[in-house]
Design an enzyme around this catalytic site. Structure first.
Site, short mmCIF file in Angstrom:
data_model
loop_
_atom_site.label_atom_id
_atom_site.label_comp_id
_atom_site.label_asym_id
_atom_site.label_seq_id
_atom_site.Cartn_x
_atom_site.Cartn_y
_atom_site.Cartn_z
N ASP A 38 -18.21 34.05 -28.01
CA ASP A 38 -18.39 32.64 -28.36
C ASP A 38 -19.70 32.48 -29.13
O ASP A 38 -20.64 33.26 -28.95
CB ASP A 38 -18.42 31.79 -27.08
CG ASP A 38 -18.00 30.35 -27.32
OD1 ASP A 38 -16.92 29.96 -26.84
OD2 ASP A 38 -18.75 29.61 -28.00
N PHE A 174 0.19 27.12 -22.22
CA PHE A 174 0.74 25.93 -21.57
C PHE A 174 0.03 25.59 -20.26
O PHE A 174 0.51 24.76 -19.48
CB PHE A 174 2.24 26.13 -21.30
CG PHE A 174 3.06 26.25 -22.56
CD1 PHE A 174 3.36 25.13 -23.32
CD2 PHE A 174 3.51 27.49 -23.02
CE1 PHE A 174 4.11 25.23 -24.50
CE2 PHE A 174 4.25 27.60 -24.18
CZ PHE A 174 4.55 26.47 -24.93
N LEU A 175 -1.11 26.24 -19.98
CA LEU A 175 -1.78 25.98 -18.70
C LEU A 175 -2.24 24.53 -18.62
O LEU A 175 -2.52 23.89 -19.63
CB LEU A 175 -2.98 26.92 -18.50
CG LEU A 175 -4.21 26.79 -19.39
CD1 LEU A 175 -5.14 25.67 -18.98
CD2 LEU A 175 -4.97 28.09 -19.39
N LYS A 228 4.74 23.98 -29.03
CA LYS A 228 3.56 23.59 -28.25
C LYS A 228 3.26 22.10 -28.43
O LYS A 228 3.06 21.36 -27.47
CB LYS A 228 2.36 24.45 -28.68
CG LYS A 228 1.04 24.06 -28.08
CD LYS A 228 1.02 24.19 -26.56
CE LYS A 228 -0.15 23.44 -25.98
NZ LYS A 228 -0.22 23.46 -24.54
N ASN A 232 3.72 19.04 -25.38
CA ASN A 232 2.70 18.05 -25.00
C ASN A 232 3.15 16.63 -25.31
O ASN A 232 2.89 15.70 -24.54
CB ASN A 232 1.36 18.37 -25.69
CG ASN A 232 0.57 19.39 -24.89
OD1 ASN A 232 1.01 19.83 -23.82
ND2 ASN A 232 -0.59 19.76 -25.38
N CYS A 284 -6.11 17.24 -24.81
CA CYS A 284 -5.00 17.66 -25.68
C CYS A 284 -3.91 16.65 -25.97
O CYS A 284 -3.45 16.58 -27.12
CB CYS A 284 -4.39 18.94 -25.12
SG CYS A 284 -5.57 20.29 -25.22
N ARG A 451 -4.52 5.36 -8.98
CA ARG A 451 -3.75 6.61 -8.86
C ARG A 451 -2.68 6.53 -7.78
O ARG A 451 -2.01 7.52 -7.50
CB ARG A 451 -4.70 7.77 -8.54
CG ARG A 451 -5.67 8.09 -9.66
CD ARG A 451 -4.99 8.82 -10.79
NE ARG A 451 -5.94 9.18 -11.82
CZ ARG A 451 -5.64 9.99 -12.82
NH1 ARG A 451 -4.45 10.52 -12.95
NH2 ARG A 451 -6.54 10.27 -13.75
#
Ligand code: NAD
Ligand code: UGA
Length: 477
Positions: A38, A174-175, A228, A232, A284, A451
């Site tokens: 990184d 896909f985590l 992908k 989502n 995302c 929630r």
């Protein structure tokens, strides 16, 4: 086949995807050296910190894997040049946020980090390298990566120095955050797109160390990239759908949890992802839908673009209606009123606050003059200050202008508060002792449970007025 023998893997990007994904690869591919590189030195220092409490991200079980494999076959470094040069396979796991300015601003993905990584690979790669798109990318990004790599390959080969050749694959991740390690260990499927079948099998062979072959799907590269974004978009669409129904439930004395259960038992609908809430957050969903919308507009598919854009509009409306409802319920103003905010991350079991609905809702309340005392088990004070754009106050002062306080326990947040606002579904908020809490608060005392996690009858027995998302229990109005 031999030219694709993988002994060294490099992952560019040591973030929420790169770190956990490579930790799981390290566990199942023990004879491969895996280097996560990184440009962010402090992030790499955190990954290398012997005390795993300082890892840059929080994910259940991640610390165990890091302790087991770090400096054995898993390495974290800023030496991108060497890690690229020695790798036969390189994963691109860099960030792809929404573009902030220029062409496509506000919708298109900003691919500058992907392009920069491709250029680094072009500069340093040696021999044959399989480049794997792990980041979520607009359809046809592989073309850009290939252009950079293949032009470099031609140039390098003319100079006959590094003998470069490349294969580009798409292998989206896909985590979900908060369950990343479990998702990586037991994926529903692994998707690999590409046209070089030997490269596809080289990557499949790695996954086959822990994923059954029937769960590894091979497609063409464009289908993989588009799948992908589509996954989502569909997931986010379900949340906007159930959130829209939550509003109807509140108006009609229906209960959104009962409705979700009733429809979810239909196998065609399924029961997952039907929890109403304050709106989806995370890094995302919004960016990927915006990206899809941008692509549709690019291909002149106006109606399709408008269809997906509505998922985001509904999500924004949900956050908006919650902050308005709180202000209206607290007699039209929250100015000078202390509100205990429980939870700040965008979902439980993560310290990530990117696009968290808490940010918008808290900002609205601050704008109205609220004094917010915020508690989250994993989000730091500095992160909350950064997200809300103001510093936390140390002393509790009477004030009519929006102020925030950082607290370290549920009990502390409740002191002198007019209301409790639950924004994240952390386990520790499920069974709060309401009798104890209400004693610390002003009366009338309110709970806003966005929630739908508390037992409303218990809270009401303790003397609270309760509003719960999608549940007609606002009899006080
Ligand atoms: P992140 O911001 O946490 O990490 C990205 C990292 O890449 C950063 O540490 C950054 O410093 C580094 N980086 C950027 N340019 C670099 C370069 N040229 N060389 C080396 N390092 C560089 O992002 P993330 O959440 O891990 O997401 C990465 C990608 O994966 C995105 O495309 C995202 O859409 C996708 N994705 C994310 C998740 C998730 O849960 N966060 C899940 C699936 C897919
Ligand atoms: C999501 C997808 O679930 C992953 O498959 C994908 O890999 C990832 O995005 C990505 O591409 O980044 P993530 O954002 O980590 O994962 O978390 P989710 O569990 O999907 O939750 C997203 C948001 O939706 C959270 O704010 C969550 O609270 C909310 N949500 C989720 C609901 O409001 N209701 C639900 O029923 C489920």
């Amino acid at each position: 086949m031999n030219k694709y023998k993988i002994k060294n893997i490099c992952c560019i990007g040591a973030g929420y995807v790169g770190g956990p994904t490579m930790a799981v690869f390290a566990e199942h591919c023990k004879d491969i050296k895996i280097t996560v590189s990184d440009i962010n030195q402090s992030r790499i220092n955190d990954w290398n910190n012997p005390d795993t409490n300082y890892l840059p991200i929080y994910e259940p079980d991640l610390d165990n894997l890091i302790l087991k494999y770090r400096n054995k076959n898993l390495f974290f470094t800023t030496n991108i040049k060497d890690s690229i040069a020695e790798a036969e396979m390189i994963f691109l796991s860099v960030n792809t946020p929404t573009k902030e300015k220029g062409v496509g601003a506000g919708k298109a993905s900003d691919l500058k980090w992907v392009e920069a990584s491709a250029r680094q690979i072009a500069e340093y790669a040696v021999g044959h390298t399989i480049v794997v798109e792990k980041s979520t990318l607009p359809v046809r990004t592989a073309k850009t990566i290939e252009k950079i790599l293949f032009d470099s390959q031609k140039k390098e080969n003319n100079n006959n120095k590094k003998n470069q050749t490349f294969s580009v694959l798409s292998n989206p991740e896909f985590l979900s955050e908060g369950s990343a390690i479990n998702d990586l260990q037991n994926p529903d499927r692994v998707l690999i797109g590409g046209s070089d079948h030997i490269a596809i099998e080289a990557l499949s062979d790695l996954y086959k160390n822990w994923v059954p072959n029937e769960k590894i799907i091979r497609t063409n590269i464009w289908s993989s990239e588009l799948s992908k974004l589509t996954a989502n978009a569909f997931l986010a669409q379900r949340i906007s759908s159930i959130n829209s129904i939550s509003a109807i439930c509140e108006a009609t004395e229906a209960d959104v949890r009962q409705v979700a259960n009733a429809i979810g038992l239909d196998k065609r609908i399924g029961k997952e992802f039907l929890s109403a809430g304050p709106g989806f957050g995370g890094s995302c969903f919004q960016k990927d839908i915006l990206n899809l919308v941008y692509l549709c507009e690019f291909y002149n598919l106006k109606e399709v673009a408008e269809y997906w854009e509505q998922v985001i509009s509904l999500n924004n409306w949900q956050k908006d209606r919650i902050s308005k409802l709180i202000v209206n319920t607290l007699f039209g103003t929250v100015s000078g009123k202390r509100i205990a905010v429980l939870g700040f991350s965008f979902k439980a079991n993560t310290n990530d606050t990117r696009n968290s609905p808490s940010i918008k809702i808290c900002k609205d309340l601050i704008e109205d003059g609220a004094l917010l005392s915020i508690y989250d088990p994993k989000v730091s004070q500095s992160q909350i200050e950064k997200d809300l754009g103001i510093k936390c106050s140390d002393q509790f002062l009477e004030s009519n202008s929006g102020t925030i306080y950082y607290e370290r326990s549920i009990e502390k947040t409740a002191e002198d508060a007019h209301a409790i606002l639950i924004l994240t579904e952390w386990k520790e908020f499920f069974n709060i002792n309401w009798d104890l809490l209400i004693e610390k608060m002003k009366r009338p005392a309110w709970i806003f449970d966005t929630r739908s996690i508390i037992k409303t009858n218990d809270a009401k027995k303790s003397g609270f007025n309760v509003w719960q998302i999608g549940n007609y229990c606002n009899s006080y109005l």
